[in-house]
Design a protein around this motif. Sequence first.
Motif, PDB file in Angstrom:
ATOM      1  N   GLY A 240      50.789  22.761  73.087  1.00 29.33           N
ATOM      2  CA  GLY A 240      51.608  23.192  73.899  1.00 29.33           C
ATOM      3  C   GLY A 240      53.092  23.549  75.000  1.00 29.33           C
ATOM      4  N   GLN A 241      53.399  22.276  74.624  1.00 30.33           N
ATOM      5  CA  GLN A 241      54.772  22.569  74.934  1.00 30.33           C
ATOM      6  C   GLN A 241      55.725  23.290  75.104  1.00 30.33           C
ATOM      7  OE1 GLN A 241      56.072  17.988  75.154  1.00 30.33           O
ATOM      8  NE2 GLN A 241      54.042  17.761  76.480  1.00 30.33           N
ATOM      9  N   ARG A 242      55.708  23.442  73.335  1.00 33.27           N
ATOM     10  CA  ARG A 242      56.786  24.478  72.907  1.00 33.27           C
ATOM     11  C   ARG A 242      56.737  25.480  72.421  1.00 33.27           C
ATOM     12  NH1 ARG A 242      58.780  19.381  73.037  1.00 33.27           N
ATOM     13  NH2 ARG A 242      59.901  18.601  74.831  1.00 33.27           N
ATOM     14  N   HIS A 243      57.572  26.483  71.252  1.00 34.09           N
ATOM     15  CA  HIS A 243      56.936  27.191  70.577  1.00 34.09           C
ATOM     16  C   HIS A 243      58.447  27.485  70.075  1.00 34.09           C
ATOM     17  CE1 HIS A 243      55.409  31.097  68.675  1.00 34.09           C
ATOM     18  NE2 HIS A 243      56.098  31.749  69.160  1.00 34.09           N
ATOM     19  N   LEU A 244      58.139  27.445  68.822  1.00 39.92           N
ATOM     20  CA  LEU A 244      59.230  27.113  67.846  1.00 39.92           C
ATOM     21  C   LEU A 244      59.448  28.729  67.363  1.00 39.92           C
ATOM     22  CD1 LEU A 244      61.456  25.413  66.281  1.00 39.92           C
ATOM     23  CD2 LEU A 244      60.067  25.182  64.527  1.00 39.92           C
ATOM     24  N   VAL A 245      60.491  29.442  67.528  1.00 41.05           N
ATOM     25  CA  VAL A 245      60.356  30.607  66.652  1.00 41.05           C
ATOM     26  C   VAL A 245      61.349  31.190  65.859  1.00 41.05           C
ATOM     27  CG1 VAL A 245      59.244  31.928  68.684  1.00 41.05           C
ATOM     28  CG2 VAL A 245      61.865  31.791  68.671  1.00 41.05           C
ATOM     29  N   GLU A 246      61.740  31.385  65.050  1.00 39.99           N
ATOM     30  CA  GLU A 246      62.650  31.540  64.191  1.00 39.99           C
ATOM     31  C   GLU A 246      63.716  31.575  64.588  1.00 39.99           C
ATOM     32  OE1 GLU A 246      59.485  33.011  61.819  1.00 39.99           O
ATOM     33  OE2 GLU A 246      59.651  33.203  63.760  1.00 39.99           O
ATOM     34  N   ALA A 247      64.294  32.552  65.466  1.00 41.05           N
ATOM     35  CA  ALA A 247      65.237  32.607  66.216  1.00 41.05           C
ATOM     36  C   ALA A 247      66.084  31.486  66.574  1.00 41.05           C
ATOM     37  CB  ALA A 247      65.419  33.859  67.362  1.00 41.05           C
ATOM     38  N   ASP A 248      65.388  30.659  67.153  1.00 42.70           N
ATOM     39  CA  ASP A 248      65.726  29.163  67.613  1.00 42.70           C
ATOM     40  C   ASP A 248      66.140  28.123  66.568  1.00 42.70           C
ATOM     41  OD1 ASP A 248      65.707  30.313  70.171  1.00 42.70           O
ATOM     42  OD2 ASP A 248      63.279  29.734  70.124  1.00 42.70           O
ATOM     43  N   LEU A 249      65.969  28.963  65.366  1.00 34.50           N
ATOM     44  CA  LEU A 249      65.870  27.697  64.783  1.00 34.50           C
ATOM     45  C   LEU A 249      67.591  27.612  64.122  1.00 34.50           C
ATOM     46  CD1 LEU A 249      63.763  25.860  62.460  1.00 34.50           C
ATOM     47  CD2 LEU A 249      64.035  28.033  60.918  1.00 34.50           C
ATOM     48  N   ALA A 250      67.814  26.724  63.876  1.00 30.69           N
ATOM     49  CA  ALA A 250      69.196  26.093  63.495  1.00 30.69           C
ATOM     50  C   ALA A 250      69.809  26.590  62.171  1.00 30.69           C
ATOM     51  CB  ALA A 250      70.039  24.314  63.039  1.00 30.69           C
TER      52      ALA A 250
ATOM     53  N   TRP B  39      56.584  11.967  65.197  1.00 39.79           N
ATOM     54  CA  TRP B  39      56.436  12.796  66.681  1.00 39.79           C
ATOM     55  C   TRP B  39      55.986  13.287  68.232  1.00 39.79           C
ATOM     56  CZ3 TRP B  39      61.907  15.339  64.034  1.00 39.79           C
ATOM     57  CH2 TRP B  39      63.036  14.525  64.144  1.00 39.79           C
ATOM     58  N   PHE B  40      54.617  12.336  68.030  1.00 40.76           N
ATOM     59  CA  PHE B  40      53.324  13.132  68.191  1.00 40.76           C
ATOM     60  C   PHE B  40      53.662  13.037  70.308  1.00 40.76           C
ATOM     61  CE2 PHE B  40      52.115  11.004  65.024  1.00 40.76           C
ATOM     62  CZ  PHE B  40      51.685  12.039  64.124  1.00 40.76           C
ATOM     63  N   GLY B  41      54.626  12.759  70.688  1.00 38.12           N
ATOM     64  CA  GLY B  41      54.672  12.074  71.894  1.00 38.12           C
ATOM     65  C   GLY B  41      55.070  13.965  72.763  1.00 38.12           C
ATOM     66  N   VAL B  42      55.583  14.849  71.636  1.00 33.45           N
ATOM     67  CA  VAL B  42      56.471  15.534  71.984  1.00 33.45           C
ATOM     68  C   VAL B  42      55.807  16.523  70.806  1.00 33.45           C
ATOM     69  CG1 VAL B  42      58.901  15.153  72.358  1.00 33.45           C
ATOM     70  CG2 VAL B  42      59.016  14.863  70.228  1.00 33.45           C
ATOM     71  N   GLN B  43      55.156  16.961  70.028  1.00 29.34           N
ATOM     72  CA  GLN B  43      53.666  17.192  69.497  1.00 29.34           C
ATOM     73  C   GLN B  43      55.016  18.100  68.949  1.00 29.34           C
ATOM     74  OE1 GLN B  43      52.613  20.373  72.794  1.00 29.34           O
ATOM     75  NE2 GLN B  43      51.655  17.845  73.683  1.00 29.34           N
ATOM     76  N   ARG B  44      55.214  17.339  67.879  1.00 25.94           N
ATOM     77  CA  ARG B  44      56.558  17.924  66.401  1.00 25.94           C
ATOM     78  C   ARG B  44      56.051  16.646  65.331  1.00 25.94           C
ATOM     79  NH1 ARG B  44      62.398  18.916  69.528  1.00 25.94           N
ATOM     80  NH2 ARG B  44      61.362  21.323  70.146  1.00 25.94           N
ATOM     81  N   GLN B  45      56.346  17.693  63.920  1.00 28.73           N
ATOM     82  CA  GLN B  45      56.341  16.927  62.789  1.00 28.73           C
ATOM     83  C   GLN B  45      57.001  17.301  61.660  1.00 28.73           C
ATOM     84  OE1 GLN B  45      52.525  15.683  61.071  1.00 28.73           O
ATOM     85  NE2 GLN B  45      51.944  18.104  61.814  1.00 28.73           N
ATOM     86  N   VAL B  46      57.797  17.380  60.969  1.00 25.83           N
ATOM     87  CA  VAL B  46      58.768  17.467  60.510  1.00 25.83           C
ATOM     88  C   VAL B  46      58.670  16.784  58.804  1.00 25.83           C
ATOM     89  CG1 VAL B  46      61.289  17.276  59.482  1.00 25.83           C
ATOM     90  CG2 VAL B  46      60.716  17.205  61.384  1.00 25.83           C
ATOM     91  N   CYS B  47      58.427  17.596  58.447  1.00 24.83           N
ATOM     92  CA  CYS B  47      58.069  17.339  56.527  1.00 24.83           C
ATOM     93  C   CYS B  47      58.724  17.964  55.754  1.00 24.83           C
ATOM     94  CB  CYS B  47      55.973  17.868  56.816  1.00 24.83           C
ATOM     95  SG  CYS B  47      54.794  17.482  58.031  1.00 24.83           S
TER      96      CYS B  47
ATOM     97  N   PHE C 220      59.247  22.089  60.054  1.00 25.94           N
ATOM     98  CA  PHE C 220      59.555  21.983  60.732  1.00 25.94           C
ATOM     99  C   PHE C 220      58.377  22.379  61.781  1.00 25.94           C
ATOM    100  CE2 PHE C 220      64.013  21.301  59.748  1.00 25.94           C
ATOM    101  CZ  PHE C 220      64.059  19.768  60.157  1.00 25.94           C
ATOM    102  N   TRP C 221      56.818  21.431  62.460  1.00 29.50           N
ATOM    103  CA  TRP C 221      56.050  21.553  62.531  1.00 29.50           C
ATOM    104  C   TRP C 221      55.808  21.753  64.742  1.00 29.50           C
ATOM    105  CZ3 TRP C 221      52.441  19.162  65.662  1.00 29.50           C
ATOM    106  CH2 TRP C 221      50.513  19.241  65.448  1.00 29.50           C
ATOM    107  N   GLN C 222      55.852  22.990  64.994  1.00 28.73           N
ATOM    108  CA  GLN C 222      55.692  22.226  66.220  1.00 28.73           C
ATOM    109  C   GLN C 222      54.092  23.065  66.712  1.00 28.73           C
ATOM    110  OE1 GLN C 222      58.093  22.199  69.189  1.00 28.73           O
ATOM    111  NE2 GLN C 222      55.730  21.702  69.962  1.00 28.73           N
ATOM    112  N   GLY C 223      53.749  21.653  68.112  1.00 30.56           N
ATOM    113  CA  GLY C 223      52.146  22.013  68.188  1.00 30.56           C
ATOM    114  C   GLY C 223      51.612  23.238  69.186  1.00 30.56           C
ATOM    115  N   ARG C 224      51.040  24.124  68.911  1.00 28.68           N
ATOM    116  CA  ARG C 224      50.749  25.034  70.223  1.00 28.68           C
ATOM    117  C   ARG C 224      48.921  24.790  70.903  1.00 28.68           C
ATOM    118  NH1 ARG C 224      51.984  30.679  68.004  1.00 28.68           N
ATOM    119  NH2 ARG C 224      51.691  31.009  70.352  1.00 28.68           N
ATOM    120  N   THR C 225      48.717  25.578  71.629  1.00 27.98           N
ATOM    121  CA  THR C 225      47.782  25.519  72.461  1.00 27.98           C
ATOM    122  C   THR C 225      46.866  25.838  70.796  1.00 27.98           C
ATOM    123  OG1 THR C 225      45.981  26.031  73.970  1.00 27.98           O
ATOM    124  CG2 THR C 225      48.035  27.801  73.312  1.00 27.98           C
ATOM    125  N   SER C 226      45.888  26.144  70.932  1.00 25.87           N
ATOM    126  CA  SER C 226      44.265  26.718  70.135  1.00 25.87           C
ATOM    127  C   SER C 226      44.530  26.319  68.906  1.00 25.87           C
ATOM    128  CB  SER C 226      44.107  27.610  70.606  1.00 25.87           C
ATOM    129  OG  SER C 226      43.734  27.765  71.719  1.00 25.87           O
TER     130      SER C 226
END
Length: 226
Positions: free
Chosen positions: A12-22, A101-109, A190-196
């Motif tokens: 739950g460190q971050r939230h990835l939304v479409e507007a923030d995507l490159a 990249w589990f330390g920053v709660q992210r994956q790229v597949c 691009f996978w960003q971990g979130r709470t629950s």
Amino acid sequence: MEDPAGRRVDYGQRHLVEADLAPTPLAQFERWYSEAVAAGAAVVPEPNAMTLSTVDAEGVSARTVLLKGVDARGFVLYTNLRSRKARGIGHDPRVSLVFGWFGVQRQVCVRGRAQEVPREETETYFASRPYGSRIGAWASEQSAPVDAATTLDERAAQLRERWPDTGSVADVPTPPHWGGFLVRAHEVEFWQGRTSRLHDRLVFTATGTGGDLDVAGDWSVGRRQP
């Protein structure tokens, strides 16, 4: 050992939304890769480590390898061309890559097709490797059985006598059985971990059979449920 089912981490460190995507998968990957590097080795020990999955006549095989380049064409890795991974690619060029990249709660597949890189690219990269790694590429018959670790040590010692470390990039030639693969992607998630466990998954999908990673028009973007 402990019960693995009882171990939980609530992201739950971050939230990835479409507007923030490159606008392109290459730009987004470079952004996240740079942030993984900036997090430091204590958080993300090897940002360029990725799981490569291949399939051959015996089934699926996966292993961790290192990313050695990324550009508009795709993702590059190098290996012994007689290895299991290379044989798998020869059997079926469809592969997948996962950067965890589990330390920053992210994956790229990444899903795509692998093809051998031009020989001149392989030789240029091989010359940039440390002397010991170049000797190792000759010493190891990658994926083949070996009776003991000392066998490899003895073989490496013999090769060091054959090609002493002169400090020149030409002191150890590129093995003919060693080369690189370029994975041309048709999907990059691009996978960003979130709470629950309500994770964000934003996916670039090539509009054709495969796209250049730096061309926005070659890709559509969608969100998937976690």
